[in-house]
Design an enzyme around this catalytic site. Sequence first.
Site, mmCIF file in Angstrom:
data_model
loop_
_atom_site.group_PDB
_atom_site.id
_atom_site.type_symbol
_atom_site.label_atom_id
_atom_site.label_comp_id
_atom_site.label_asym_id
_atom_site.label_seq_id
_atom_site.Cartn_x
_atom_site.Cartn_y
_atom_site.Cartn_z
ATOM 1 N N CYS A 109 8.648 15.409 -25.418
ATOM 2 C CA CYS A 109 9.127 15.525 -24.035
ATOM 3 C C CYS A 109 8.883 14.236 -23.273
ATOM 4 O O CYS A 109 9.789 13.683 -22.669
ATOM 5 C CB CYS A 109 8.450 16.707 -23.359
ATOM 6 S SG CYS A 109 6.668 16.666 -23.511
ATOM 7 N N GLU A 127 7.336 23.509 -18.273
ATOM 8 C CA GLU A 127 7.296 22.126 -18.773
ATOM 9 C C GLU A 127 8.614 21.885 -19.486
ATOM 10 O O GLU A 127 8.841 22.382 -20.582
ATOM 11 C CB GLU A 127 6.130 21.929 -19.749
ATOM 12 C CG GLU A 127 4.763 22.079 -19.117
ATOM 13 C CD GLU A 127 4.398 20.957 -18.167
ATOM 14 O OE1 GLU A 127 5.194 19.998 -18.011
ATOM 15 O OE2 GLU A 127 3.329 21.046 -17.558
#
Length: 468
Positions: A280, A246
């Site tokens: 993110c 990720e």
Amino acid sequence: MMEFKATIGGKPAHVSSDFTVLNPATGEEVGRAPNMGGAELGAAIAAAKAAFISWSTQSDEALQAACAAVTAKIEEHAAELAEIITLEQGKPLNGLGSRWEVGGAVAWAGYTTGLSIPVKVLQDNEQGRIELHRKPLGVVGSITPWNFPVMIAVWHILPALRTGNTVVVKPSPYTPLSTLRLVQIINEVLPPGVVNVVTGDDKAFNLGAAMSAHPDIRKIVFTGSCATGQKVMQSAAETMKRLTLEMGGNDAGIVLPDADPQKIAEGLFWGAFINNGQTCAAMKRLYVHESIHDAVCDALVAYAKNIPVGNGMEEASILGPIQNRMQFDKVSRLVADAKGRGALLLGGAPGEGLFFPPTIIAGLRNGDALVDEEQFGPALPIIRYSDVEEAIRLANDSPNGLGGSVWSSDIEAARKVASRMACGSVWINKHGAIQPNAPFGGVKASGLGVEFAEEGLAEYTDIQVVFA
Ligand code: NAD
């Protein structure tokens, strides 16, 4: 001063050296964490490998019960964990801050506990029966970043446990304390060695690199920057590790001409500035149609200028400082460059220490560094567009593809645009709203694989097909 020992094999590990952890709100030392090297990492992996033998043969009900006990432990210690997060990470206790983060961790842990992957029967007839089984992998290495230290550790640890794997978790050197404490707490209800933690300052010895190359780790689940994720992938090749990566995002939001600026201002703000933009899947570029460009800018600025920024231990603070000097310098550089190219609408001047006010800069374009790079901080570039096709092209013109959003009063029109965005998650009239029942992951350079839901859980297993 907070000092937590690392837990290896269910016991506190004795480590001769340690390193300083700073409070980003004050610049003062807030605690110390063990500075571990190859020997300690080897001990942690060996403990996890030994624990795997009996953990992986537990019944599904026993694994589920253990995960429920872990969830309850995190909930019991929620207030304590939130305070540690605020002190080392900087985000406020209040608002979408550390209490919210730990609440999310509990919600994710609880949801993951309830998931299961039953045996799938692929064929059952006179030619025979074929079953698809999901088998645990072994030792999972979890490498986490500094933006949501507890929530992301829980995203990694719980699905690993639920599927019968054991874990060595390694937090960022900027925020090791909350993970050290989390692992102490959950070890109260787990057999020794099932979850272990290693911490280090990444200077003389890089624990994450050593984990990625270690032959006894079967999978790495990594959350962090694209550059580091690529290194993980390279060194994992040698031992054919399973990977969930990720990585960074540079999410675009597209405001269509029929959106209502007043209605969307709050959602736009939090889509971009949650955790001070150190998220993110935060909105990092906003494309606004020229017909409502100025009205959207005005509404966003009016909302943003009333958000209190301060020391996260004070209840009045809704945003805190940037987490570390490296990130502060990056945001400062990008904002200084963007100020020379566009129109500064809000903020723009670095504050004391690591404080940086919410900053909004219009008049920018693709090609400007604040638009092209992941700023990972409280600075939003606004790009004016005249044609929706052009906006879609500009939004997709990025190596990243984590999230995206479309803002409109016409949901069907928004859906059409959303389906053309090159990203793993796309939201309509919100941004970044992830959930434990929906798989989450990036496309293009933003990562590999997904977390959450059954699809995420499956990534902690190998398939074994049984032909009878
Ligand atoms: P980072 O890549 O610098 O560090 C992440 C982790 O990797 C840390 O624990 C670090 O110690 C470790 N590490 C350092 N060198 C390593 C190596 N050679 N091999 C293996 N591990 C190593 O990232 P960061 O600055 O802590 O976090 C910010 C980044 O994380 C941003 O780019 C952000 O977009 C990304 N992020 C992504 C997600 C997501 O779900 N996609 C979530 C949060 C953050």
